[in-house]
Design an enzyme around this catalytic site. Structure first.
Site, PDB file in Angstrom:
ATOM      1  N   THR A   1       0.724  -1.299  -0.067  1.00 50.65           N
ATOM      2  CA  THR A   1       0.088  -0.300  -0.022  1.00 50.65           C
ATOM      3  C   THR A   1       0.832   1.308  -0.187  1.00 50.65           C
ATOM      4  O   THR A   1       1.855   1.354   0.783  1.00 50.65           O
ATOM      5  CB  THR A   1      -0.829  -0.067   1.323  1.00 50.65           C
ATOM      6  OG1 THR A   1      -1.775  -1.157   1.325  1.00 50.65           O
ATOM      7  CG2 THR A   1      -1.713   1.182   1.449  1.00 50.65           C
ATOM      8  N   SER A   2       0.417   2.165  -0.796  1.00 46.01           N
ATOM      9  CA  SER A   2       1.261   3.464  -0.828  1.00 46.01           C
ATOM     10  C   SER A   2       2.628   3.268  -1.027  1.00 46.01           C
ATOM     11  O   SER A   2       3.120   2.864  -2.240  1.00 46.01           O
ATOM     12  CB  SER A   2       0.998   4.364   0.318  1.00 46.01           C
ATOM     13  OG  SER A   2       1.303   5.558   0.429  1.00 46.01           O
TER      14      SER A   2
END
Ligand SMILES: *[C@@H]1O[C@H](CO)[C@@H](O)[C@H](O)[C@H]1NC(C)=O
Ligand SMILES: *[C@@H]1O[C@H](CO)[C@@H](O)[C@H](O)[C@H]1NC(C)=O
Length: 304
Positions: free
Chosen positions: A146-147
């Site tokens: 994520t991210s």
């Protein structure tokens, strides 16, 4: 006589020590455990592992990479993979960023190069160690994040295409987009973050291919998620990432095979370029995009 006794005692002692070392080194199943000795770790990336109690023989591996400010522990509790590991018998590797701030190095020359000695190299070495240690199935190794972890997922797919069968990217940027022109490790690149690095599929493809120059084997199939109102990593990065992988897989970016609206959720649109690339634009969703665990299991081939 005394001498033989002495030798026997010594042997017994050595055996016990060995056994204790083994016990100390083997991660306990069913909980998050740190592995400290797994081979070359040039940038001191933390290695945490979840071995399920219900470990499959010849298990698959999922590498799950946290966001900035995150930790292995936070991603272990905040993502569904460890629970699924108990159902499907796979192992989860949670690498942990060595930097203050907890972002990944997706900007230096070394991390953007196969065996270049950066964070990507350390993570690849965790996969190699785990595969050997648990007789894991090297054809079923997956990567997601994520991210900042999503950026790293793209970087892992580009630098180690030989290691992975599939990747899932939750709100990242294309591999190489965070490139630092001063070769800064773990640098933030606002131009990229704000969606101002816009290029052609060919150019993005060249950047990805250069990260493991000369590699001509199979590559991980990629699924790219992004929120349409992401104000941290602007949604332009979704399009740029899809351009990158469409070129790598030889698809024509401008003419995908199919677009499915409201898939997998209402207002999320899935674009399919072919069996190796799907993009999912989550309309109205911010940077805080939720992991679609059941969908991930499908993409990784655990369910159908
Ligand atoms: C940010 O990345 C782009 C490539 O994506 C690069 O051209 C630019 O120089 C980078 N900016 C900095 C400050 O390093
Ligand atoms: C791929 O690379 C290997 C090793 O460099 C080479 O032996 C092989 O011929 C190449 N295959 C193709 C299809 O280019």
């Amino acid at each position: 006589m005394a001498r033989i006794q002495y030798i026997l005692t010594f042997l017994l002692f050595a055996l016990v020590c060995n056994a204790m070392a083994l016990i100390r080194r083997a991660p306990t199943p069913g909980q998050l455990e740190q592995v400290t000795d797994f081979g070359d770790n040039p940038t001191d990336v933390g290695f945490y592992i979840y071995v399920p109690e219900n470990l499959a023989s010849n298990p698959a591996i999922i590498v799950a990479i946290h966001y900035c400010t995150g930790t292995a522990q936070a991603y272990y509790t905040g993502s569904p993979y460890a629970q699924y590991a108990e159902t499907h018998g796979f192992i989860v590797i949670y690498p942990e960023s060595p930097y203050e701030g907890g972002c990944w190095d997706v900007s230096s020359e070394s991390t953007l190069t196969h065996n270049g000695g950066g964070n990507s190299n350390s993570i690849a070495n965790m996969v190699t160690w785990t595969t050997a240690q648990y007789n894991a199935d090297s054809s079923r190794v997956y990567v997601t994040g994520t991210s900042s972890g999503a950026m790293m997922t793209n970087v892992m797919a580009a630098t180690y295409p030989n290691l992975f069968a599939a990747g899932i990217v939750y709100a990242g940027v294309p591999a190489g987009c965070f490139y630092s022109d001063t070769n800064q490790e773990n640098g933030w690149n606002s131009t990229c973050a704000q969606g101002e690095v816009i290029s052609t599929p060919e150019h993005w493809g060249d950047i990805a291919r250069a990260m493991d120059a000369g590699y001509n084997g199979t590559r991980p199939k990629m699924q790219i998620y992004h929120g349409s109102v992401d104000a941290t990593l602007y949604p332009q990065n979704y399009y740029e990432t899809c351009k990158q992988w469409s070129d790598v897989f030889g698809y024509t970016y401008d003419s995908p095979q199919e677009v499915q609206s409201d898939t997998p959720l209402a207002d999320w649109d899935k674009t399919i370029w072919g069996e190796s690339l799907q993009g999912i634009l989550a309309n109205g969703v911010t940077h805080n995009i939720q992991i679609q665990g059941e969908e991930d299991l499908k993409w990784f081939g655990f369910t159908s």
